[in-house]
Design an enzyme around this catalytic site. Structure first.
Site, PDB file in Angstrom:
ATOM      1  N   SER A 107       0.856  -1.189   0.000  1.00  0.00           N
ATOM      2  CA  SER A 107       0.000   0.000   0.000  1.00  0.00           C
ATOM      3  C   SER A 107       0.882   1.225   0.000  1.00  0.00           C
ATOM      4  O   SER A 107       1.938   1.204   0.645  1.00  0.00           O
ATOM      5  CB  SER A 107      -0.849   0.077   1.280  1.00  0.00           C
ATOM      6  OG  SER A 107      -1.888  -0.828   1.223  1.00  0.00           O
ATOM      7  N   GLU A 142      -0.014  18.710  -6.611  1.00  0.00           N
ATOM      8  CA  GLU A 142      -1.321  18.769  -7.285  1.00  0.00           C
ATOM      9  C   GLU A 142      -2.324  17.804  -6.650  1.00  0.00           C
ATOM     10  O   GLU A 142      -3.404  17.637  -7.158  1.00  0.00           O
ATOM     11  CB  GLU A 142      -1.136  18.407  -8.761  1.00  0.00           C
ATOM     12  CG  GLU A 142      -0.246  19.358  -9.557  1.00  0.00           C
ATOM     13  CD  GLU A 142       1.268  19.131  -9.332  1.00  0.00           C
ATOM     14  OE1 GLU A 142       1.616  18.173  -8.609  1.00  0.00           O
ATOM     15  OE2 GLU A 142       2.068  19.923  -9.845  1.00  0.00           O
ATOM     16  N   SER A 143      -1.972  17.079  -5.592  1.00  0.00           N
ATOM     17  CA  SER A 143      -2.830  16.191  -4.801  1.00  0.00           C
ATOM     18  C   SER A 143      -2.156  14.853  -4.518  1.00  0.00           C
ATOM     19  O   SER A 143      -1.149  14.842  -3.816  1.00  0.00           O
ATOM     20  CB  SER A 143      -4.211  15.986  -5.424  1.00  0.00           C
ATOM     21  OG  SER A 143      -5.037  15.462  -4.413  1.00  0.00           O
ATOM     22  N   CYS A 170      -5.379  18.302  -9.303  1.00  0.00           N
ATOM     23  CA  CYS A 170      -6.064  19.549  -9.613  1.00  0.00           C
ATOM     24  C   CYS A 170      -5.130  20.352 -10.508  1.00  0.00           C
ATOM     25  O   CYS A 170      -3.948  20.041 -10.602  1.00  0.00           O
ATOM     26  CB  CYS A 170      -6.460  20.296  -8.352  1.00  0.00           C
ATOM     27  SG  CYS A 170      -5.136  20.463  -7.192  1.00  0.00           S
ATOM     28  N   HIS A 208      -3.163   0.194  -3.786  1.00  0.00           N
ATOM     29  CA  HIS A 208      -3.141  -0.994  -2.941  1.00  0.00           C
ATOM     30  C   HIS A 208      -3.101  -2.203  -3.869  1.00  0.00           C
ATOM     31  O   HIS A 208      -3.838  -2.238  -4.849  1.00  0.00           O
ATOM     32  CB  HIS A 208      -4.350  -1.047  -1.997  1.00  0.00           C
ATOM     33  CG  HIS A 208      -4.153  -2.110  -0.968  1.00  0.00           C
ATOM     34  ND1 HIS A 208      -3.320  -1.935   0.108  1.00  0.00           N
ATOM     35  CD2 HIS A 208      -4.617  -3.373  -0.892  1.00  0.00           C
ATOM     36  CE1 HIS A 208      -3.282  -3.052   0.806  1.00  0.00           C
ATOM     37  NE2 HIS A 208      -4.056  -3.944   0.230  1.00  0.00           N
TER      38      HIS A 208
END
Ligand code: SPD
Length: 427
Positions: free
Chosen positions: A56, A63-64, A84, A69
């Site tokens: 994971s 930008e985020s 974004c 997983h």
């Protein structure tokens, strides 16, 4: 279409290479590269491997984020890429598809934060905007890649740098040399920590010296396993030793350690050593009776190639191969992490050597789950755990060899057991 704050793609990567799906270092690298290819600015990455399998992780970007997983047993990865601004997430998608060797895949794209549905409040961001524009992204990003050695309910995790120095699937197991921040380079076999540069001396000094000093004159030594070379290094410090025979099943372990852990694998050229790359279980079966003063079983955990090192037949063969006052020392697992194997091994040794002839020595290894580990003994003939040389003899051996764990006190004190451990081995 109305304007949105962000773009989210949710990806199903199917029929991927299962080995890649279980390789935390490769996945972290691929996810970071995917972000960079899509021209994102990487802030940090945090990835965990779960033994026996699964990874994971998340890459935080300015930008985020990208998250994953994996289920190696299904060759499947669930990935999401949230962005974004103008970043093109599909570039990241294409890169990961190639890296994971995904034969089938699907993705859905969702716009997030539709501005038509949101009401802007009077939260003042003007000062923050000017602060943010002063921020300079560093040239490096912070990596958090974790190696986890665990059973179904407890674990030990080490953060590692992501560097993989050796990674070979031998006929017996996956052999890797990785680098942990805290303990330096480490040898991992099938996702289990075997030894590390910084704490190997705990294990190697304690598997060797108490037994060597319990025996009045140890000359002929057999080491089964011990492919990293740490045990033979310690045994060969004793001048009474005439021959050491080492039988390691996996040549890849020896190669890996010679190349990447040379301070542990420092004695493979010693003139007293006979090195056999072969099956230690078969070797013990065919060994001539009354041959060895000490047999040290430096095996891994009772899964995979080491499973037979926990059988009654194997220890009976070792008993026969020992000389009259011979001593067997076996990697004894942990009374906390692997209570069943710990107990079963001791009962086996009690059965073969005698009820009061199977003492247990405890020691600490910070890089093994729970930290509490054991060596289990089988004492043949008249040797006893309290027959030890005078303190000055051991003191000078310790200082001449610069030992960092073993000392005269531990020679007998490591056999003192906490009550709950003593109860475990009571018949
Ligand atoms: N879970 C670790 C069990 C110990 C295995 N042996 C370590 C090898 C060191 N020479």
């Amino acid at each position: 279409m109305s304007k949105a704050l962000g773009n989210h793609i949710l990806v199903e990567f199917m029929n991927c290479d299962p080995h890649i799906m279980n390789d935390v270092a490769a996945i972290e690298r691929d996810m970071v590269d995917a972000a960079k290819k899509a021209e994102a600015t990487v802030i940090n990455s945090t990835f965990h491997h779960f033994s026996p399998y699964g990874v994971s992780g998340v890459v935080v970007i300015q930008e985020s984020h990208l998250a994953i997983h994996t289920w190696p047993e299904y060759g499947y990865a669930a990935v999401d890429v949230f962005t974004c601004g103008d970043m093109n997430s599909w570039i990241a998608f294409d890169h990961l598809k190639e890296c994971f060797k995904s034969k089938s895949y699907s993705a859905i794209e969702i716009k997030r934060g539709s501005v038509n549905l949101l009401t802007r409040n009077d939260f003042d961001i003007t000062t923050m905007r000017s602060k943010a524009s002063e921020w300079v992204n560093p040239d490096f990003y912070t990596r958090n890649v974790w190696f986890t050695d665990k059973d179904e309910s407890q674990a030990l995790s080490l953060r590692f740098t992501g560097e993989v120095f050796f990674d070979v699937q031998s006929p017996f197991q996956r052999v890797r040399i990785l680098e942990s921040y805290k303990y330096g380079k480490m040898l991992a076999l099938d996702d289990m920590v075997m030894t590390t540069e910084k704490d190997e001396f705990h294990y190697h000094e304690m598997i060797s010296h108490p037994g060597m000093y319990m025996h009045p004159n140890p000359k002929n030594i057999l080491v089964i396993g011990g492919g990293d070379g740490g045990t033979i290094r310690e045994v060969l410090r004793h001048t009474s030793v005439e021959t050491v025979t080492m039988v390691e099943i996996d040549g890849a372990v020896i190669d890996a350690c010679k190349e990447h852990l040379p301070q542990i694998a420092s004695s493979f050229d010693h003139p007293k050593l006979t090195l056999i790359v072969g099956d230690g279980i078969a070797f013990a079966k065919e060994a001539a009776p009354n041959t060895y003063d000490l047999i040290l079983v430096d095996g891994s955990d009772p899964v995979g190639p080491a499973e037979g090192l926990f059988s009654t037949e194997f220890y009976q063969n070792c008993f026969n191969a020992l000389k009259e006052d011979g001593i067997l020392v076996a990697q004894g697992e942990s009374p906390k992490f692997n209570e069943k194997a710990f107990k079963e091994l001791n009962f086996t040794l009690q059965e073969i050597f005698g009820t009061d002839k199977a003492p247990v020595s405890l020691f600490f290894v910070p890089t093994y789950p729970t930290g509490m580990w054991s060596f289990q003994y089988g004492l043949k003939g008249n040797v006893g755990q309290n027959q030890v040389p005078e303190k000055p003899v051991i003191d000078s051996f310790v200082s001449e060899n610069g030992l960092r764990y073993y000392n005269h006190g531990l020679q007998t004190a490591s056999f003192a057991l906490p009550n709950f451990v003593a109860d475990l081995v009571k018949k």
